[in-house]
Write a protein that holds these residues in place. Structure first.
Motif, short mmCIF file in Angstrom:
data_model
loop_
_atom_site.label_atom_id
_atom_site.label_comp_id
_atom_site.label_asym_id
_atom_site.label_seq_id
_atom_site.Cartn_x
_atom_site.Cartn_y
_atom_site.Cartn_z
N ARG A 93 -7.06 9.73 -12.69
CA ARG A 93 -7.47 9.80 -11.28
C ARG A 93 -7.21 8.46 -10.59
O ARG A 93 -7.74 7.43 -11.00
CB ARG A 93 -8.95 10.17 -11.17
N PRO A 94 -6.44 8.48 -9.52
CA PRO A 94 -6.18 7.22 -8.80
C PRO A 94 -7.38 6.79 -7.98
O PRO A 94 -8.22 7.62 -7.59
CB PRO A 94 -4.99 7.58 -7.90
N GLU A 95 -7.44 5.50 -7.71
CA GLU A 95 -8.50 4.94 -6.87
C GLU A 95 -8.04 4.76 -5.43
O GLU A 95 -8.84 4.53 -4.53
CB GLU A 95 -8.95 3.60 -7.44
N HIS A 96 -6.73 4.88 -5.24
CA HIS A 96 -6.15 4.70 -3.91
C HIS A 96 -4.81 5.41 -3.87
O HIS A 96 -4.09 5.47 -4.87
CB HIS A 96 -5.97 3.21 -3.60
N LEU A 97 -4.48 5.96 -2.70
CA LEU A 97 -3.23 6.68 -2.53
C LEU A 97 -2.34 5.96 -1.52
O LEU A 97 -2.81 5.57 -0.44
CB LEU A 97 -3.49 8.11 -2.03
N LEU A 98 -1.08 5.80 -1.87
CA LEU A 98 -0.07 5.27 -0.95
C LEU A 98 0.78 6.45 -0.50
O LEU A 98 1.48 7.06 -1.31
CB LEU A 98 0.80 4.22 -1.63
N PHE A 132 -1.55 11.96 7.20
CA PHE A 132 -1.93 12.59 5.93
C PHE A 132 -3.29 13.23 6.08
O PHE A 132 -4.16 12.68 6.77
CB PHE A 132 -1.96 11.55 4.81
N THR A 133 -3.47 14.37 5.46
CA THR A 133 -4.79 14.99 5.38
C THR A 133 -5.53 14.36 4.21
O THR A 133 -5.06 14.45 3.07
CB THR A 133 -4.68 16.51 5.15
N PRO A 134 -6.64 13.67 4.45
CA PRO A 134 -7.32 12.94 3.37
C PRO A 134 -7.60 13.81 2.15
O PRO A 134 -8.01 14.96 2.27
CB PRO A 134 -8.62 12.48 4.04
N TYR A 135 -7.38 13.22 0.98
CA TYR A 135 -7.73 13.88 -0.27
C TYR A 135 -9.18 13.54 -0.58
O TYR A 135 -9.59 12.38 -0.42
CB TYR A 135 -6.81 13.40 -1.39
N PRO A 136 -9.96 14.52 -1.02
CA PRO A 136 -11.40 14.28 -1.23
C PRO A 136 -11.70 13.07 -2.12
O PRO A 136 -11.19 12.96 -3.24
CB PRO A 136 -11.86 15.59 -1.89
N ASP A 137 -12.50 12.18 -1.60
CA ASP A 137 -13.08 11.06 -2.35
C ASP A 137 -12.07 10.02 -2.85
O ASP A 137 -12.40 9.21 -3.71
CB ASP A 137 -13.89 11.58 -3.55
N ILE A 138 -10.84 10.05 -2.31
CA ILE A 138 -9.88 9.01 -2.66
C ILE A 138 -9.32 8.42 -1.37
O ILE A 138 -8.67 9.13 -0.59
CB ILE A 138 -8.71 9.54 -3.52
N PRO A 139 -9.54 7.13 -1.09
CA PRO A 139 -9.00 6.52 0.12
C PRO A 139 -7.48 6.46 0.07
O PRO A 139 -6.88 6.45 -1.01
CB PRO A 139 -9.62 5.13 0.12
N HIS A 140 -6.87 6.41 1.23
CA HIS A 140 -5.41 6.37 1.27
C HIS A 140 -4.92 5.43 2.37
O HIS A 140 -5.65 5.09 3.29
CB HIS A 140 -4.83 7.77 1.51
N THR A 141 -3.67 5.04 2.22
CA THR A 141 -2.98 4.26 3.24
C THR A 141 -1.64 4.92 3.50
O THR A 141 -0.90 5.21 2.56
CB THR A 141 -2.74 2.81 2.78
N THR A 142 -1.33 5.21 4.76
CA THR A 142 -0.02 5.74 5.11
C THR A 142 0.93 4.57 5.36
O THR A 142 0.55 3.58 5.98
CB THR A 142 -0.08 6.64 6.35
N VAL A 143 2.14 4.70 4.86
CA VAL A 143 3.14 3.62 4.97
C VAL A 143 4.45 4.20 5.50
O VAL A 143 5.10 5.00 4.80
CB VAL A 143 3.39 2.94 3.62
N VAL A 144 4.81 3.88 6.71
CA VAL A 144 6.06 4.35 7.28
C VAL A 144 7.23 3.80 6.47
O VAL A 144 7.28 2.61 6.18
CB VAL A 144 6.18 3.93 8.76
N LYS A 145 8.13 4.67 6.07
CA LYS A 145 9.26 4.32 5.22
C LYS A 145 8.79 3.66 3.93
O LYS A 145 9.42 2.74 3.40
CB LYS A 145 10.25 3.42 5.96
N GLY A 146 7.67 4.17 3.42
CA GLY A 146 7.07 3.60 2.22
C GLY A 146 7.93 3.74 0.99
O GLY A 146 7.79 2.94 0.05
#
Length: 223
Positions: free
Chosen positions: A114-119, A125-139
């Motif tokens: 289980r990841p602790e953070h999503l890139l 992005f529609t948030p995934y339950p209980d995991i923070p995320h960061t959107t990155v243009v041209k990531g």
């Protein structure tokens, strides 16, 4: 919750290994969002913090041969990886943007760690339950994990479209992978089968001719 801090400097020729040290990050990307036919695929990849590969980059910047060469490397060296799929039938029900996010969610939920953070590649992005995320243009051109996800999503979707091409050779999916090309405009005009039914109303705009709409058929596949 969004995190926008950078803790390492980026080498001119290398993608960043992570956004922040000390946490498990999963990179996510999709393939097939801009297509007119077929399912949308997404992948989630967790790479080791010390992972390095000078060839790894945005899948769109790599040749098909190099993408397939990198796939087993990613799968072998990743801490965890998974691929999620949303069918054409589902796309027609919820729209392609939501389907892209759903495919990412399906990939994330299959990760063995289980990841602790999503890139997330992109700006939404529609948030995934209980995991923070960061959107990155041209990531996929900035972070190794997103680039790895883009390669898995792209190659597995290409495999799927190649299988469909054998069953329906008239569409030339072996070459256009379901994207709109000059040749595919003419093909769609003659044959409209397995294309996402939600796109029927826009075909006249892109193609400029009247189309006959055939019964839609969903063709499920598994990876």
């Amino acid at each position: 919750k969004h995190v926008a801090c950078f803790t390492i400097k980026r080498d001119r020729y290398m993608l960043l290994p992570y956004m922040e040290t000390g946490r498990i990050e999963a990179g996510c990307d999709e393939a097939g969002r801009g297509c007119l036919a077929g399912a949308v695929f997404a992948a989630a990849v967790i790479l080791p913090g010390d992972f390095k590969n000078e060839d790894l980059n945005d899948s769109k910047q790599l040749s098909e041969k190099k993408r397939y060469k990198l796939r087993p490397v990613i799968e072998r060296e990743a801490i965890a990886w998974a691929v999620g799929i949303v069918s054409p039938e589902e796309i027609d029900k919820i729209n392609i943007l939501k389907a892209s996010f759903l495919a990412m969610h399906r990939a994330i939920e299959q990760l063995k760690v289980r990841p602790e953070h999503l890139l997330i590649d992109g700006n939404r992005f529609t948030p995934y339950p209980d995991i923070p995320h960061t959107t990155v243009v041209k990531g996929d051109g900035k972070y190794l994990s997103i680039a790895a996800a883009s390669i898995l999503a792209k190659t597995y979707r290409d495999d799927y479209m190649n299988e469909l091409a054998l069953e329906y050779p008239a569409y030339h999916w072996l070459y256009n992978k379901g994207y709109l090309t000059t040749e595919s405009r003419l093909i769609i005009a003659r044959l409209l089968r397995s294309y996402r039914s939600s796109l029927h109303s826009v075909f006249n705009t892109y193609i400029g001719i009247t189309l006959c709409v055939y019964t839609y058929e969903a063709m499920p596949i598994s990876v």
